[in-house]
Design a protein around this motif. Structure first.
Motif, PDB file in Angstrom:
ATOM      1  N   TYR B  70       0.838  -1.195   0.000  1.00 39.74           N
ATOM      2  CA  TYR B  70       0.000   0.000   0.000  1.00 39.74           C
ATOM      3  C   TYR B  70       0.869   1.238   0.000  1.00 39.74           C
ATOM      4  O   TYR B  70       2.078   1.176   0.223  1.00 39.74           O
ATOM      5  CB  TYR B  70      -0.939   0.009   1.215  1.00 39.74           C
ATOM      6  N   SER B  71       0.215   2.358  -0.293  1.00 43.86           N
ATOM      7  CA  SER B  71       0.922   3.632  -0.271  1.00 43.86           C
ATOM      8  C   SER B  71       0.195   4.543   0.712  1.00 43.86           C
ATOM      9  O   SER B  71      -1.022   4.453   0.870  1.00 43.86           O
ATOM     10  CB  SER B  71       0.895   4.228  -1.681  1.00 43.86           C
ATOM     11  N   ILE B  72       0.950   5.409   1.380  1.00 45.98           N
ATOM     12  CA  ILE B  72       0.266   6.391   2.233  1.00 45.98           C
ATOM     13  C   ILE B  72       0.544   7.803   1.708  1.00 45.98           C
ATOM     14  O   ILE B  72       0.500   8.782   2.429  1.00 45.98           O
ATOM     15  CB  ILE B  72       0.671   6.264   3.722  1.00 45.98           C
ATOM     16  N   ASP B  73       0.841   7.836   0.415  1.00 44.11           N
ATOM     17  CA  ASP B  73       1.099   9.116  -0.232  1.00 44.11           C
ATOM     18  C   ASP B  73      -0.238   9.746  -0.647  1.00 44.11           C
ATOM     19  O   ASP B  73      -0.917   9.263  -1.557  1.00 44.11           O
ATOM     20  CB  ASP B  73       1.986   8.857  -1.462  1.00 44.11           C
ATOM     21  N   GLU B  74      -0.634  10.804   0.044  1.00 40.41           N
ATOM     22  CA  GLU B  74      -1.955  11.426  -0.177  1.00 40.41           C
ATOM     23  C   GLU B  74      -2.122  11.936  -1.611  1.00 40.41           C
ATOM     24  O   GLU B  74      -3.233  12.147  -2.071  1.00 40.41           O
ATOM     25  CB  GLU B  74      -2.177  12.601   0.794  1.00 40.41           C
ATOM     26  N   THR B  75      -1.018  12.177  -2.297  1.00 39.06           N
ATOM     27  CA  THR B  75      -1.140  12.724  -3.651  1.00 39.06           C
ATOM     28  C   THR B  75      -1.466  11.638  -4.667  1.00 39.06           C
ATOM     29  O   THR B  75      -1.773  11.924  -5.817  1.00 39.06           O
ATOM     30  CB  THR B  75       0.176  13.405  -4.083  1.00 39.06           C
ATOM     31  N   LYS B  76      -1.389  10.388  -4.247  1.00 37.39           N
ATOM     32  CA  LYS B  76      -1.659   9.302  -5.184  1.00 37.39           C
ATOM     33  C   LYS B  76      -3.112   8.837  -5.084  1.00 37.39           C
ATOM     34  O   LYS B  76      -3.715   8.881  -4.006  1.00 37.39           O
ATOM     35  CB  LYS B  76      -0.743   8.102  -4.876  1.00 37.39           C
ATOM     36  N   CYS B  79      -3.891   5.845  -2.677  1.00 38.25           N
ATOM     37  CA  CYS B  79      -3.475   6.033  -1.288  1.00 38.25           C
ATOM     38  C   CYS B  79      -4.376   5.224  -0.352  1.00 38.25           C
ATOM     39  O   CYS B  79      -5.598   5.282  -0.458  1.00 38.25           O
ATOM     40  CB  CYS B  79      -3.536   7.512  -0.950  1.00 38.25           C
ATOM     41  N   ARG B  80      -3.763   4.486   0.549  1.00 41.69           N
ATOM     42  CA  ARG B  80      -4.454   3.664   1.548  1.00 41.69           C
ATOM     43  C   ARG B  80      -5.322   2.562   0.939  1.00 41.69           C
ATOM     44  O   ARG B  80      -6.301   2.120   1.528  1.00 41.69           O
ATOM     45  CB  ARG B  80      -5.307   4.530   2.488  1.00 41.69           C
ATOM     46  N   ILE B  81      -4.992   2.148  -0.264  1.00 41.65           N
ATOM     47  CA  ILE B  81      -5.721   1.010  -0.839  1.00 41.65           C
ATOM     48  C   ILE B  81      -4.790  -0.196  -0.826  1.00 41.65           C
ATOM     49  O   ILE B  81      -3.659  -0.114  -1.285  1.00 41.65           O
ATOM     50  CB  ILE B  81      -6.201   1.322  -2.270  1.00 41.65           C
ATOM     51  N   MET B  82      -5.294  -1.264  -0.282  1.00 39.28           N
ATOM     52  CA  MET B  82      -4.479  -2.475  -0.202  1.00 39.28           C
ATOM     53  C   MET B  82      -4.440  -3.163  -1.563  1.00 39.28           C
ATOM     54  O   MET B  82      -5.503  -3.444  -2.142  1.00 39.28           O
ATOM     55  CB  MET B  82      -5.087  -3.455   0.806  1.00 39.28           C
ATOM     56  N   LYS B 265       6.724   6.391   2.335  1.00 37.30           N
ATOM     57  CA  LYS B 265       5.330   6.532   1.916  1.00 37.30           C
ATOM     58  C   LYS B 265       4.710   5.198   1.488  1.00 37.30           C
ATOM     59  O   LYS B 265       3.574   5.158   1.049  1.00 37.30           O
ATOM     60  CB  LYS B 265       5.241   7.511   0.726  1.00 37.30           C
ATOM     61  N   SER B 266       5.497   4.129   1.521  1.00 33.00           N
ATOM     62  CA  SER B 266       4.912   2.863   1.085  1.00 33.00           C
ATOM     63  C   SER B 266       5.031   1.825   2.194  1.00 33.00           C
ATOM     64  O   SER B 266       5.860   1.949   3.095  1.00 33.00           O
ATOM     65  CB  SER B 266       5.605   2.371  -0.183  1.00 33.00           C
TER      66      SER B 266
END
Lengths: 315, 357, 57
Positions: B70-76, B79-82, B265-266
């Motif tokens: 997952y990513s926790i990069d808000e710009t992507k 983001c927060r999707i498994m 961020k990941s």
């Protein structure tokens, strides 16, 4: 060893009958050769299960942590040093304990003996200084001294340092031994070799934590590896996480380890885990002239400050 | 089912050939003990082993396994999707699975592959694997497979069973998967031979060498709470140090713990083997721990294997009698002894004892 | 601790201890400069001691 067993039973029954203690902690015979089991005797019947031979290498001090009862405990040299450490660290009160001291002639190394034979060992019999190992189609006589656990072979505190009663006369202490031979060997390696040595050493680790749990020193209510807020170390088999566990476990034993060998004895993967703690023991001896658990009246070096403590590492 | 006889040379070339179609695992001696490893070119499974120190369960169900990223990069956008990691397993073959370990896979399958719930990671690895078993010609002292629903020549869970007789390999092809393996090893065209009598002889001798037995017949009829409240748990658990050895070496222990690890961020979501021996296993977020005492955790392990599982699936015990936990337990807690205590536990006689003392 | 870490293969020069009073700003600057210089002289540690993401099979 038969005399030790008889004496232990006799003392245990006396202590239980006259109310000196509520329980006696010792060993009973296991279901496999070279495997005895820590046992708690609360009545004369269960006291008759108590026994002693050269397979009592676990450290019984591990079983008294924070107990409130009056406890009789069978203790060889290293166990007694850990009981002293427990008293110093307030994990038990000295007057709660009745220490049944065992002058010890060393424990045999079940990892080493098992590895010597391709088939099952069905019985291990001791007689004086010899050990007879037999299986279904073989029988071999070994000299006990040759198959001792490494820590026992280099032990200089075979007699209990603190006891209320002894089961036999004190044994002669070994003087011509070097417990730090392997440490000196590693010290002569360069950084890369050292790194690789320990990488190889812990590569079979499955993180079962038997080393930690068999150790009387590891009594934290929550170990740092189990802590989740914050989480200090990852839980996977990642090599850096595994190494972090080993480094920190060992470091928590600095100045407290008695080199009882319980960690190594219990490792299901046969890892020579004492290589970590031995270095710390050697440093403590060289820097502070300290060996753990020898006296109830002296505070450990990492617990006190002296103006002449070595400080070359501070620049 | 087909029965063929292979000589040493055909065995060697067959294993080598199979490597082009399968990732082939086999027992290899590492330091003092045997472990299952992927076999490289010209590397043969070392069949002189009694059994491996760890069971082959980690090939299908690794101790640490990444499931999602997952990513926790808000710009992507993601983001927060498994995102499930690529979960395709190329064909594998495990050579030299002992019959006890082989039985563990159908047992574990009851947990990971049910109509309501499918563990895709386990199932895909399991389905991609061909199990080539090796019959035991003689048992270890700690083996009690014949009391645990299999035996030294047990076939459940296997696709092929190899019976070694001197330099000969009697090969029993049990399933279509096994047939495909024999085909790729070049054994497919070999003549079927009649070695049934010889195998029977070896089997009888092997079964006679299993020296320890346990009784499990009465477990099913016991009341759960009677066993749960039995007086022996505290005494039997006294020595336990609550390490994870028994559960990690057990081929049928399937519990895991899910962990997230984020770096920058990941991050990844993975699962790691867990153990009911650890206090953390049942530690609630509130701080409460329903199994706060050592004896409760020891009881859980044995009750699960020998009572809850028995009641839930009606297919015997959740133990294959491999004896690893007996050999490797640091404090000699012996499942045979506990099983006998549970099986022979009598509430009535226990009550009498309690009142009379 | 320094001895122990070096014993297990962490190069000397990665771990520094200094005693600096809150009034000794110039000493602080000197020490930090010295440490960063010494650490830069060593090979990057990232492959060996710095965990990025868990390496699991």
């Amino acid at each position: 060893m038969k005399e030790y067993t008889e004496k232990i039973r006799e003392i245990a029954k006396r202590l239980l009958n006259d109310g000196t203690v509520d329980m006696v902690i010792g060993f009973r015979k296991g279901t496999l050769p070279m495997m005895n089991q820590p046992h708690i005797a609360t009545c004369t019947d269960s006291a008759d299960e108590l026994m002693w031979d050269s397979n009592c290498g676990l450290n019984l001090a591990n079983y008294v942590t924070d107990r409130k009862e009056k406890i009789g405990i069978v203790a060889k040299g290293c166990d007694s040093r850990n009981l002293v450490t427990h008293v110093i660290e307030n994990k038990i009160k000295r007057d709660q304990l009745y220490i049944i001291g065992i002058p010890c002639s060393g424990m045999i190394d079940h990892h080493k003996i098992t590895a010597m034979f391709d088939t099952d060992i069905t019985s291990v019999k001791e007689s004086g200084e010899s050990i007879t190992i037999s299986g279904n189609d073989f029988s071999k006589k070994l000299i006990k001294q040759d198959v001792l656990c490494e820590n026992c072979a280099a032990c200089t505190h075979r007699n209990p340092v603190e006891y209320d009663e002894l089961v036999a006369d004190l044994v002669e202490e070994q003087t011509d031994v070097d417990p730090y031979e392997s440490v000196t060997e590693i010290e002569s390696m360069d950084a890369e070799e050292k790194w690789n040595y320990f990488e190889d050493l812990i590569s079979p680790c499955i993180r079962c934590y038997a080393c930690r749990n068999a150790c009387p020193l590891c009594y934290c209510p929550t170990c740092f590896v189990d802590e989740s807020t914050p989480q200090w170390v990852g839980k996977s088999q990642d090599p850096i996480d595994v190494r972090t566990f080993h480094l920190l476990r060992a470091f928590h034993c600095a100045g407290r380890c008695t080199d009882c060998g319980a960690c190594e004895r219990v490792c299901p993967m046969g890892i020579k885990i004492r290589e970590f703690t031995k270095k710390l023991n050697k440093d403590c001896l060289e820097l502070y002239g300290w060996e753990a658990g020898l006296s109830l009246d002296e505070r450990p070096p990492l617990d006190t400050f002296k103006t002449d403590d070595p400080d070359e590492f501070i620049k | 089912m087909k029965l063929i006889k292979i000589d040493q040379q055909n065995w060697n070339t067959g294993i080598e050939k199979a490597k082009s179609a399968y990732r082939v695992f086999g027992p290899v001696k590492e330091k003092n003990d045997y472990e299952f490893k992927v076999l490289g070119t010209n590397e043969m499974p070392d069949l002189n082993f009694r059994n491996t120190r760890l069971s082959p369960k980690s090939i299908i169900y690794p101790q640490s396994q990444v499931m999602f990223t997952y990513s926790i990069d808000e710009t992507k956008d993601d983001c927060r999707i498994m995102k499930e990691v690529e979960n395709v397993t190329s064909p594998m073959a495990i050579i030299g699975v002992r019959p006890c370990d082989a039985l563990s896979f159908p047992i574990v399958r009851r947990n990971f592959d049910t109509p309501e719930y499918q563990d895709t990671y386990w199932i895909k690895a399991y389905e991609a694997t061909t199990f080539v078993g090796l019959a035991c010609n003689s048992a270890c002292d700690t083996c009690f497979c014949t009391s645990a629903g299999t035996g030294p020549f047990g076939e459940e869970g296997l696709d092929v069973l190899i019976i070694k007789d001197g330099d000969d390999f009697y090969t029993k092809i049990i399933t279509p998967k096994g047939e495909a393996f024999a085909e790729s090893a070049g054994w497919g065209k070999k003549e079927q031979t009649d070695i049934t009598a010889k195998i029977k002889e070896l089997k009888t001798a092997a079964e006679a060498s299993v020296s320890s037995t346990v009784s499990t017949d009465k477990l099913k009829n016991k009341t759960i709470l009677d066993l749960y409240d039995a007086p022996f748990w505290e005494e039997e658990a006294f020595a336990c140090i609550n390490c994870g050895t028994c559960t990690y070496v057990c081929p049928t222990c399937w519990c895991f713990d899910v962990q997230d690890e984020t770096h920058g961020k990941s991050g990844i979501r993975m699962r790691n083997w867990d153990s009911c021996m650890f206090p953390l296993f049942t530690h609630h977020a509130s701080g409460h721990n329903p199994r706060n005492n050592k004896y409760e955790r020891v009881r859980q392990r044995f009750m699960h294997k020998l009572k809850y599982y028995v009641d839930k699936y009606d297919s015997g015990i959740q133990c294959v009698g491999c004896g690893r936990c007996i050999r490797l337990c640091p404090v000699n807690i012996d499942i045979r002894k506990i099983c006998d205590k549970m099986n022979s536990f009598d509430t009535e006689s226990c009550k009498c004892e309690a009142t009379s003392s | 601790m320094k001895n122990f870490l070096e014993h297990t293969g962490i190069e000397p020069g990665r771990l520094h201890f200094s005693w600096i009073s809150s009034a000794e700003s110039t000493k602080f600057v000197d020490v930090v400069k010295k440490i960063t210089h010494e650490v830069k002289m060593l090979d990057p540690a990232n492959k060996r001691y710095v965990k990025t993401e868990p390496k699991v099979d």
